[in-house]
Design a protein around this motif. Structure first.
Motif: not given
Length: 1036
Positions: A351-377
């Protein structure tokens, strides 16, 4: 080897067998009483003799001697006539006579420490000296422990008289009060939650060891359990729980170790004060109930009781009848114990891992993925307050719950560890994630208060670190659960339900009822249908069938069972219906005792574990120092331009680069892998061994076994089947064969040796009646390793080997010598019989060699293990058997103490010695050897003295035990190579040693993932032992 009477009895009390013996004793002459009692004893122990060691209480069994009369003519208590006579002579009144009788009925137990006893003959002389005294109820001698326990009547004999009697036969004796003390020494088991590495186990172990009244404490990381040996007069189990919880861990009581049973019952219904009072008074009125605790919140009643007097079914019936059906009771679900806690822990981490994923995946996307997509960046870079962007604010908001709510356990664990001065894995995780989180907070707040500061946050580092570590812990707990699969499989052997037979007052069956098998009580009669499982240990009172016992004993062929035979719980009934009277239920059953032995073995630390414990003491502080030094070196190098500016990534400055290196060092270091390297492998190995019929009593035995390069074998019952038969008889004087065997059987009937039993069984065949009474044997003497001597019908009968005859000044004729030589060349044991100092006959006994004995010796030779045979038999027979099985080094005509001396001699020459034996005469050598292996069908003393028990009694399991230990320690060595190598290689890479040359660096979240993977990989490597198979040579 020809031991005399088996002087030590360590099997459990069989109330039914004792009742039969007492009933028969009242009706028969002394000799007939003895014959019948021995017949009952032999029938009751035919297939489950080895299991009696488990019923004795595990490692403490050798200290609790079950007293069993050996002399049928000895009265169970002083004769009333003697009392009457004394009273008459003293002029006492009738009141005095009644007082004397009352005093006679009061038994007392005294324990003496006796020095100088070396063998069974010594024990026999001490036992006889004590039992000759008036007022002795019984006596038992423990040769190995140097103790004598005497049950006596103080009105007729004193402790001082008993001590003097022992000293009169040449031994020093001292009265001790150890028996009372031992009853106060208990072994408590606790389940401990929250331990992550060896530093945690050391903290808990030290806290328990320091507690007054604790004699020994052992804490196992792999099982998350503690085993504490304590004095209940000084400390209670709840105080031990409190001591554990003060170190920062949660403790749950598994068992207090008290000599009583405890059960948790779930109460369904509305509980009020009146009902609770009714329940308590009704339960307390039951005989055998000792303690009651009611938990109204959990609707749970905890009851401590004596299983001999009551049981769970009686308790449930009383609860339901006392409340007129308003309340129903059942066994509380939490009684599942360890599995319940493990599943709970798995669920929490998942349960702790699944809850952490809910918050961590957006953090990862905003710092590692979306920064390379022009519109989202562009959207994420939009400023909110001064230089603080939307992306930074989002990452801050999303990572905060992960850091402080989901990661709360790391804070609490680190705080408690630091309070006790023993930093653990939680400290490293808390420091690493806090450093990344709070630096990011500082950077974002500075950007929010500045118009030109460009922040660079590491929120993804802290949240991803916690997520990967939770995933690693989840996988680790899943894998650790599989290490105890063998125990779970053993426990699953017991059926869920049983058919209880209901009898009327005359003993007729009037009905049957299906009940939960956990509700079976002593003396219940259980019906077992064809194809069904035997629900509890007991003996057959009706019916006959064949029972498959392979899951317990390893015996592949079904065993015939009929009235009077013992059965083992968890075995499968093949055909026919059996009615079984339950004798050992619940925690007393053979299955439960085997499980407990395996669990205790998994608790015992292997000596190699000390290596990991020593490293764990300095590991965390050392890593913290290395982490700070890493940050400092890189920071100073950047400050003073020690490396080109081009090395610094565009998204950070020199301080941030140094900080990332420091955090990576802190989170990549993993003491958990080191702590799990040994216990997980030992857990799997002991479980796998148990499933294959090899019971290994702990890590010490496992570690010693892998070093074995010399094995000493006993002959009778070890290399041979142990069921000798008479194959030839040569009379040298004119005698009727039946008369000849009457004399020999009368002498040998008092001996427990297999050869003696073979002769007695052969003599029975010469008589038509089933229970023939042999002439009375007077002045019986047994000389271990030589033979027996007795006065029978005014003739001195001596039965034994050649050396016994010569020591008794009996001449052996040339004809007799030729017969001896001829029989010994056939690998048969020749036993000489002399009457009135003249040899009258020779009996040839053959004991077939075990199948595959030659293959086993040959395979051991290929494993570079030297085989030696030590036997009390004559040289001719020993050499013939040695030649047949392929053993070159042979020592014959050896006494029990000489076996132990040979073991010590081999040890002094630098050998690691294993001893394989099955009898009481082997126990000194089993104790002296580096590893003692007892054949499962052997005596209780041999099994107790051994480090490894071969339950199947197959010689091939000697190879299995050594091969399994070698493969286990190969796994352990590889675990240490991986765990140490991982830290030795991983820490420098995390510190940036490859960065100057290859621009390779490990981001903290990657280092955290690698740390989590290291523990999982160590456990998985140990789990490969689950697929262990015995060497192919013996696969069939």
């Amino acid at each position: 080897m020809r031991p005399g009477l088996n002087q030590i009895t360590l099997s459990p009390n069989n109330n039914f067998a004792n009742q039969i013996k007492e009933n028969q004793t009242q009706k028969r002459s002394p000799i007939r009483r003895h014959r019948t009692a021995r017949a009952v004893k032999m029938a009751a122990s035919s297939r489950a003799l080895f299991l009696s060691c488990f019923h004795g209480g595990g490692a403490e069994v050798s200290r609790h001697l079950a007293l069993r009369p050996r002399y049928p003519s000895m009265p169970r208590r002083p004769r009333t006539a003697a009392v009457t006579g004394d009273a008459s002579e003293g002029g006492g009144s009738g009141g005095d006579l009644e007082a004397a009788k009352g005093a006679a009925e009061e038994e007392k137990v005294a324990v003496f420490a006796v020095t100088g006893m070396t063998c069974a003959a010594c024990a026999g002389s001490v036992e006889k000296a004590v039992k000759r005294l008036p007022g002795i109820h019984d006596a038992a001698v423990d040769v190995l422990g140097g103790r004598v326990q005497v049950v006596f009547y103080p009105a007729f004999v004193s402790e001082e008289k008993i001590r003097e009697a022992i000293e009169d036969v040449g031994f020093e004796a001292k009265l001790i009060n150890e028996e009372v003390r031992e009853k106060n020494i208990l072994v408590c088991r606790l389940h401990i939650k929250g331990m992550t590495c060896t530093s945690c186990t050391s903290t808990v172990e030290s806290a328990l060891q320091a507690f007054p009244g604790v004699q020994r404490a052992s804490v196992a990381l792999a099982t998350e359990e503690a085993e504490i040996r304590y004095d209940r007069r000084i400390v209670a189990a709840n105080q031990l729980i409190q001591a554990v919880e003060e170190t920062g861990f949660e403790a749950v009581l598994i068992t207090t170790g008290e000599d009583r049973s405890r059960i948790d019952l779930k109460i369904d219904g509305v509980l009020n004060e009146r009902l609770i009072m009714i329940l308590e008074s009704s339960i307390q009125a039951l005989p055998g109930v000792e303690d009651i605790k009611v938990d109204t919140e959990l609707h749970k009643i905890t009851i401590s009781y004596k299983p001999d007097q009551t049981g769970p079914r009686d308790l449930i019936e009383v609860i339901e009848s006392a409340t007129s059906g308003d309340v129903t009771a059942s066994i509380y679900p939490e009684a599942e114990g360890r599995e319940h806690h493990r599943y709970g822990e798995i669920k929490r981490y998942k349960q702790s891992f699944l809850w952490s994923l809910i918050f961590t995946i957006p953090v990862f996307l905003t710092s590692m993925v979306f920064m390379y997509i022009p519109g989202l960046k562009d959207g994420l870079d939009k400023k909110v307050v001064n230089m603080m962007s939307i992306g930074e604010l989002l990452r801050w908001i999303l990572s905060t719950p992960v850091q402080f709510i989901i990661g709360r356990k790391f804070y609490t664990g680190a705080y408690k560890a630091m309070c006790h001065g023993s930093p653990n894995m939680d400290v490293l995780i808390a420091l690493g994630t806090n450093t990344a989180y709070f630096y990011s907070v500082y950077s974002v707040l500075r950007a929010a208060t500045s118009e030109n500061y460009m922040s660079n946050d590491f929120f993804e580092t802290s949240s991803m670190l916690i997520s990967f570590i939770l995933l690693g812990k989840y996988l680790e707990i899943l894998a650790k659960g599989k290490t105890s699969e063998a125990i779970a499989k053993l426990m699953d052997l017991a059926p869920e339900t049983a058919t209880l037979l209901i009898h009327d007052h005359e003993g007729n069956v009037v009905g049957e009822k299906e009940i939960d098998s956990r509700l079976i009580q002593k003396n219940d009669v259980i019906k077992v249908v064809p194809g069904g499982k035997v629900a509890s240990d007991g003996f057959v009172i009706r019916g006959q069938s064949h029972v498959n016992e392979s899951m317990i004993t390893g015996e592949s062929r079904p065993v015939a069972k009929r009235k009077g035979d013992t059965v083992i719980g968890g075995t499968v009934n093949e055909n026919g219906v059996l009615h079984v009277r339950a004798t050992f239920v619940g925690s007393e059953s053979a299955l439960a005792q085997i499980v407990r032995l395996v669990e205790s073995a998994q608790m015992a630390k292997a000596p190699v574990q000390k290596f990991a414990d020593q490293i764990s003491r300095v590991f965390v502080p050392l890593v913290i120092v290395l982490s700070v030094l890493t940050w400092l070196v890189w920071f100073l190098a950047g400050r003073f331009h020690g490396y080109p500016r081009s090395w610094i990534p565009s998204s950070m400055d020199s301080f941030q680069l140094a900080l990332q290196f420091g955090i990576s060092v802190m989170v990549i270091a993993c003491p958990c892998a080191l702590g799990l390297a040994t216990p997980t492998a030992v857990m799997v190995a002991t479980g796998v061994g148990a499933s294959q019929g090899v019971l290994i009593k702990g890590g010490q035995a496992l570690e010693s076994a892998h070093k074995v390069d010399s094995i000493v074998f006993d002959k009778t019952g070890t290399l041979t089947i142990g069921k000798p038969v008479v194959v030839n008889t040569k009379l040298l004087k004119n005698m009727v064969l039946r008369e000849f065997y009457d004399y020999v059987a009368a002498a040998e009937d008092n001996s427990e040796h297999p050869l003696a039993k073979a002769i007695v069984e052969h003599a029975k065949k010469l008589h038509s009646e089933e229970n023939h009474i042999w002439p009375e044997a007077r002045d019986f003497i047994s000389v271990p390793g030589h033979g027996v001597k007795a006065n029978i019908n005014h003739k001195i009968v001596i039965v034994g080997n050649k050396s016994f005859m010569l020591s008794s000044s009996i001449d052996i004729s040339l004809e007799a010598m030729e017969i001896l030589t001829e029989e010994e060349e056939k690998a048969q044991t020749a036993i000489i019989v002399a009457m009135d100092q003249e040899v009258v006959g020779i009996i040839s006994v053959s004991d077939p060699i075990k199948p595959n004995a030659n293959d086993v010796i040959s395979y051991l030779r290929s494993m570079n293990v030297e085989s030696i045979m030590v036997t009390g038999d004559n040289w001719g027979t020993a050499n013939a058997i040695g030649k047949e099985v392929g053993i070159e080094k042979i020592i014959a005509e050896a006494k029990p103490e000489q076996k132990a001396e040979k073991v010590k001699e081999l040890q002094l020459s630098g050998k690691t010695v294993a001893m394989v034996g099955d009898g009481i005469n082997d126990s000194p050598a089993l104790v002296s050897a580096d590893v003692g292996l007892a054949i499962g069908a052997g005596t209780d003393v041999a099994i107790e003295a051994a480090d490894i028990v071969l339950m199947k009694s197959n010689l091939e399991d000697v190879v299995t035990a050594i091969d399994l230990s070698r493969k286990t320690f190969f796994r352990i060595r590889m675990n240490y190579v991986w765990a140490l190598g991982y830290n030795i290689i991983g820490i420098p890479i995390a510190a940036g040693v490859l960065f100057p040359s290859f621009r390779v660096r490990l981001p903290p979240w990657v280092a955290g993932a690698a740390m989590a993977a290291s523990s999982v990989s160590v456990v998985c490597w140990s789990l490969l032992l689950r697929y262990y198979k015995s060497p192919k040579t013996f696969a069939n």
